[in-house]
Scaffold this motif. Structure first.
Motif, PDB file in Angstrom:
ATOM      1  N   VAL A 117       0.784   8.520   9.047  1.00 17.16           N
ATOM      2  CA  VAL A 117       0.738   7.160   8.314  1.00 17.16           C
ATOM      3  C   VAL A 117       1.978   6.910   7.416  1.00 17.16           C
ATOM      4  O   VAL A 117       2.379   6.068   7.221  1.00 17.16           O
ATOM      5  N   TRP A 118       2.279   7.903   6.591  1.00 16.66           N
ATOM      6  CA  TRP A 118       3.605   7.791   5.837  1.00 16.66           C
ATOM      7  C   TRP A 118       4.637   7.801   6.277  1.00 16.66           C
ATOM      8  O   TRP A 118       5.698   7.449   5.999  1.00 16.66           O
ATOM      9  N   GLY A 119       4.641   8.471   7.643  1.00 20.61           N
ATOM     10  CA  GLY A 119       5.895   8.591   8.542  1.00 20.61           C
ATOM     11  C   GLY A 119       6.200   7.504   9.091  1.00 20.61           C
ATOM     12  O   GLY A 119       7.508   7.335   9.721  1.00 20.61           O
ATOM     13  N   VAL A 120       5.708   6.095   9.038  1.00 20.23           N
ATOM     14  CA  VAL A 120       6.005   4.857   9.679  1.00 20.23           C
ATOM     15  C   VAL A 120       7.218   4.431   8.589  1.00 20.23           C
ATOM     16  O   VAL A 120       6.669   3.666   7.620  1.00 20.23           O
ATOM     17  N   ASN A 121       8.454   4.593   8.940  1.00 23.37           N
ATOM     18  CA  ASN A 121       9.391   4.140   8.148  1.00 23.37           C
ATOM     19  C   ASN A 121      10.326   3.166   8.811  1.00 23.37           C
ATOM     20  O   ASN A 121       9.695   1.941   9.202  1.00 23.37           O
ATOM     21  N   THR A 122      11.533   3.436   9.103  1.00 26.50           N
ATOM     22  CA  THR A 122      12.173   2.733   9.675  1.00 26.50           C
ATOM     23  C   THR A 122      11.902   2.717  11.243  1.00 26.50           C
ATOM     24  O   THR A 122      11.213   3.954  11.688  1.00 26.50           O
ATOM     25  N   GLU A 123      12.038   1.535  12.154  1.00 28.84           N
ATOM     26  CA  GLU A 123      11.799   1.997  13.569  1.00 28.84           C
ATOM     27  C   GLU A 123      12.496   2.980  14.197  1.00 28.84           C
ATOM     28  O   GLU A 123      11.627   3.785  15.032  1.00 28.84           O
TER      29      GLU A 123
ATOM     30  N   GLY B 248       0.796  -1.368  -0.202  1.00 28.92           N
ATOM     31  CA  GLY B 248       0.046   0.015   0.154  1.00 28.92           C
ATOM     32  C   GLY B 248       0.806   1.272  -0.094  1.00 28.92           C
ATOM     33  O   GLY B 248       0.512   2.436  -0.328  1.00 28.92           O
ATOM     34  N   GLN B 249       2.186   1.135   0.610  1.00 28.27           N
ATOM     35  CA  GLN B 249       3.125   2.074   0.655  1.00 28.27           C
ATOM     36  C   GLN B 249       4.275   2.346  -0.247  1.00 28.27           C
ATOM     37  O   GLN B 249       4.997   2.928  -0.523  1.00 28.27           O
ATOM     38  N   HIS B 250       3.997   0.978  -1.374  1.00 28.53           N
ATOM     39  CA  HIS B 250       5.374   0.598  -2.032  1.00 28.53           C
ATOM     40  C   HIS B 250       6.664   0.794  -0.992  1.00 28.53           C
ATOM     41  O   HIS B 250       7.626   1.550  -1.317  1.00 28.53           O
ATOM     42  N   ARG B 251       6.823   0.324  -0.066  1.00 31.49           N
ATOM     43  CA  ARG B 251       7.830   0.246   1.044  1.00 31.49           C
ATOM     44  C   ARG B 251       8.149  -0.965   1.566  1.00 31.49           C
ATOM     45  O   ARG B 251       7.215  -1.725   2.089  1.00 31.49           O
ATOM     46  N   TYR B 252       9.185  -1.457   1.684  1.00 33.06           N
ATOM     47  CA  TYR B 252       9.711  -2.853   2.068  1.00 33.06           C
ATOM     48  C   TYR B 252       9.598  -2.870   3.557  1.00 33.06           C
ATOM     49  O   TYR B 252      10.744  -2.680   4.269  1.00 33.06           O
ATOM     50  N   ASN B 253       8.327  -2.708   4.197  1.00 33.39           N
ATOM     51  CA  ASN B 253       7.980  -2.554   5.419  1.00 33.39           C
ATOM     52  C   ASN B 253       8.346  -3.955   6.134  1.00 33.39           C
ATOM     53  O   ASN B 253       8.015  -5.128   5.872  1.00 33.39           O
TER      54      ASN B 253
ATOM     55  N   MET C  52       1.810  -2.670  10.397  1.00 32.59           N
ATOM     56  CA  MET C  52       0.615  -2.592  11.374  1.00 32.59           C
ATOM     57  C   MET C  52       0.643  -1.193  12.044  1.00 32.59           C
ATOM     58  O   MET C  52      -0.511  -0.586  12.428  1.00 32.59           O
ATOM     59  N   MET C  53       1.831  -0.472  12.227  1.00 37.10           N
ATOM     60  CA  MET C  53       1.828   0.808  12.628  1.00 37.10           C
ATOM     61  C   MET C  53       1.202   1.766  11.654  1.00 37.10           C
ATOM     62  O   MET C  53       0.514   2.728  12.153  1.00 37.10           O
ATOM     63  N   THR C  54       0.973   1.306  10.367  1.00 34.65           N
ATOM     64  CA  THR C  54       0.722   2.367   9.179  1.00 34.65           C
ATOM     65  C   THR C  54      -1.001   2.289   9.676  1.00 34.65           C
ATOM     66  O   THR C  54      -1.724   3.316   9.490  1.00 34.65           O
ATOM     67  N   ALA C  55      -1.490   1.166   9.987  1.00 30.76           N
ATOM     68  CA  ALA C  55      -3.072   1.007  10.425  1.00 30.76           C
ATOM     69  C   ALA C  55      -3.367   1.731  11.502  1.00 30.76           C
ATOM     70  O   ALA C  55      -4.548   2.243  11.659  1.00 30.76           O
ATOM     71  N   VAL C  56      -2.370   1.489  12.560  1.00 34.56           N
ATOM     72  CA  VAL C  56      -2.566   2.196  13.727  1.00 34.56           C
ATOM     73  C   VAL C  56      -2.641   3.504  13.569  1.00 34.56           C
ATOM     74  O   VAL C  56      -3.780   4.502  14.227  1.00 34.56           O
ATOM     75  N   GLU C  57      -1.627   4.360  12.960  1.00 37.18           N
ATOM     76  CA  GLU C  57      -1.969   5.696  12.794  1.00 37.18           C
ATOM     77  C   GLU C  57      -2.866   6.339  11.730  1.00 37.18           C
ATOM     78  O   GLU C  57      -3.543   7.373  12.276  1.00 37.18           O
ATOM     79  N   ALA C  58      -3.414   5.524  10.708  1.00 40.72           N
ATOM     80  CA  ALA C  58      -4.606   5.758   9.973  1.00 40.72           C
ATOM     81  C   ALA C  58      -5.908   5.805  11.050  1.00 40.72           C
ATOM     82  O   ALA C  58      -6.691   6.705  10.657  1.00 40.72           O
TER      83      ALA C  58
END
Length: 528
Positions: A504-510, A473-478, A484-490
């Motif tokens: 939501v997009w700010g969930v990148n590296t820990e 959904g974010q084209h990111r190798y999460n 899960m954190m993208t869902a939490v933030e959304a």
């Protein structure tokens, strides 16, 4: 009369991000989630596949996170074991247990505590993953190679390359010699592109700043017992794992969602996204069903999402989305009595085999990329864990290439031959049973139009009620916890009535994400 119609959230995809979003909507809002899942399986690439009494973890999913929110959620869904697992009982292993936790020998809804061991298999020898600087490593290298590695790293310390691509990032972190031995071919095999053609973002996301300096720092931290030391995710030694594989947790969560009033529509592929102005109004499935809603969460590949949007989409946005690359993979499950690898570690296993969870194959003569030993993830994944070894051979490919188009018989035969060629088994005839699985768009890739992704991201963020979540959904190798954190933030934003997608997009590296969250807290405290 006041309209009391309950709001609906349409969620595309029943993977970790989509299921987390649905669960939190049910727990924290009055919005009803309707999940559309194109396959017959729950969990996305984190599902568990069943085959002849054995179970396969398609990607090797360690349940480890630095997020307290995600840890609490995992504990809520599947409590940590309170009694030893089957293999620990048999081998006398001691683990830190949850005094109030369930017994994995009698209950299924339980998270196991597992010891991590991932190593590199290179030139017929085992090396730590990530590479460690200890006596065994230098013994395997030999004097000449050790000197070359050392001087090569010193050269990278004093002559930094611009980190404009993945090759330069790795050389800066490990030196050119180690890069050539352990990173160059594996990365090219994984992505189908040379590291010099890949954006450095991928390396930063996956290694999270790991380098020889980081390895030394971690080693000295252990020796001198430094308190509260930061542990790189690639260096963790223990992790949680569902008794019956990662998909078990998502299957339990799906059941919980249904029992709480949510809906999951299986075998329903989203193909059309209807919009009016800056809002989504409905999702249309392949078979013509229309799902209207108030909020929309997408975990489908960004390329497919944009292609399906009906309405005015800027030409640049369509071009960038259409050019986003992906890497697919295949896993071959194989059942054998024993492996040919000698266990020289101090860890015992039920069959006497090596105790690795993952083995990274660094051999330019084979296509095989990684090897999982499912017995070591959980003994409950294997029908007869005392007398057989159930392994997964991972191959990276692209949909439609020569490997993807091979028949099951051809591909499994090739996999058997490769396993014998590198000495993991003695002979292909030792394989008692095997199956093959294909996974599309498993890895969003960081090249081609990815360099323009911010343009696409900003446009998608302007669609007020559309939330892009998870790996695809974010084209990111999460990692799974990032998804899960993208869902939490959304859900947090929806609950607050916000349309701001920044968090939501700010969930990148820990590290980046939690440092940012800590910064937010400090700012809030200052404002008080």
């Amino acid at each position: 009369m006041e309209n009391s119609k309950k709001k609906t959230a349409v969620i595309i995809g029943a993977g970790p991000a989509g299921l987390t979003a649905a669960y939190l909507l049910l727990k924290e809002t009055d919005i009803k989630p309707v999940i559309l899942e194109e396959s017959e399986y729950i969990g996305g690439i984190a599902r568990t596949h069943r085959y002849n009494g054995n179970r396969m973890d398609l990607g090797g999913h360690r349940f480890f996170t630095k997020s307290e929110e995600i840890n609490r959620l995992w504990d809520e869904l599947m409590p940590l074991q309170g009694k030893p697992s089957f293999d620990d009982l048999k081998l006398g292993n001691e683990k830190k247990l949850n005094p109030d936790g369930p017994d994995p020998e009698t209950e299924d809804r339980v998270m196991l505590s597992r010891r991590r061991l991932s190593r590199i298999f290179f030139d017929g020898k085992f090396y730590d993953y990530p590479i460690s600087l200890k006596a065994e490593t230098f013994k395997n290298f030999g004097f000449a190679t050790t000197m070359k590695v050392g001087f090569s790293y010193l050269g990278s310390v004093f002559h930094k390359r611009p980190e404009t691509n993945l090759e330069n990032l790795y050389i800066n972190s490990f030196g050119k010699k180690l890069y050539g031995m352990f990173f160059e071919y594996y990365t090219e095999n994984l992505w189908g592109r040379h590291p010099s053609e890949i954006d450095a973002s991928w390396g930063k996301q996956r290694t999270k700043g790991l380098s020889i300096f980081g390895i030394l720092k971690d080693a000295f931290g252990k020796i001198f017992k430094v308190k509260n030391r930061k542990v790189n995710t690639s260096l963790i030694e223990e992790f949680k794992y569902p008794k019956l594989g990662p998909g078990q947790l998502w299957e339990f969560l799906a059941d919980d969602i249904r029992s709480m009033g949510g809906e999951i529509v299986m075998n329903c592929r989203a193909s059309g996204i209807r919009t009016e102005g800056k809002r989504v109004t409905a999702v249309v499935s392949d078979d013509g069903r229309v799902f209207e809603g108030d909020e929309f969460f997408s975990t489908m590949p960004v390329r497919d999402l944009v292609a399906g949007i009906e309405g005015d989409v800027p030409e640049d946005v369509r071009r960038i989305a259409a050019g986003l690359p992906y890497r697919d993979y295949q896993t071959v499950g194989m059942l054998v009595d024993r492996l040919a690898l000698e266990n020289r570690t101090d860890r015992k296993t039920l069959t006497g085999d090596v105790p690795d969870c993952w083995i990274y194959i660094q051999d330019r003569n084979v296509k095989l990329g990684r090897l999982q030993i499912y017995n070591n993830w959980s003994p409950y994944l294997v029908k007869d864990p005392e007398h057989t070894v159930w392994i997964g051979l991972e191959y990276f490919c692209s949909e439609g290439d020569e490997y993807w188009n091979m028949s099951d018989e051809e591909f499994i035969s090739m996999a058997k031959e490769e396993l014998a060629k590198i000495g993991v088994i003695h002979d292909p005839s030792e394989v008692r049973d095997a199956c093959r699985l294909k996974v599309k768009k498993a890895y969003p890739a960081y090249f081609d139009t990815y360099s323009e992704f911010d343009t696409l991201k900003n446009w998608l963020s302007g669609i007020e009620n559309l939330w892009c979540l998870g790996r695809n959904g974010q084209h990111r190798y999460n990692n799974m916890d990032h998804s899960m954190m993208t869902a939490v933030e959304a859900v947090r934003a929806v609950k607050a009535g916000s349309t701001d997608k920044t968090a939501v997009w700010g969930v990148n590296t820990e590290e980046e994400y939690h440092e940012a969250k800590q910064g937010d807290t400090e700012i809030a405290e200052t404002k008080k």
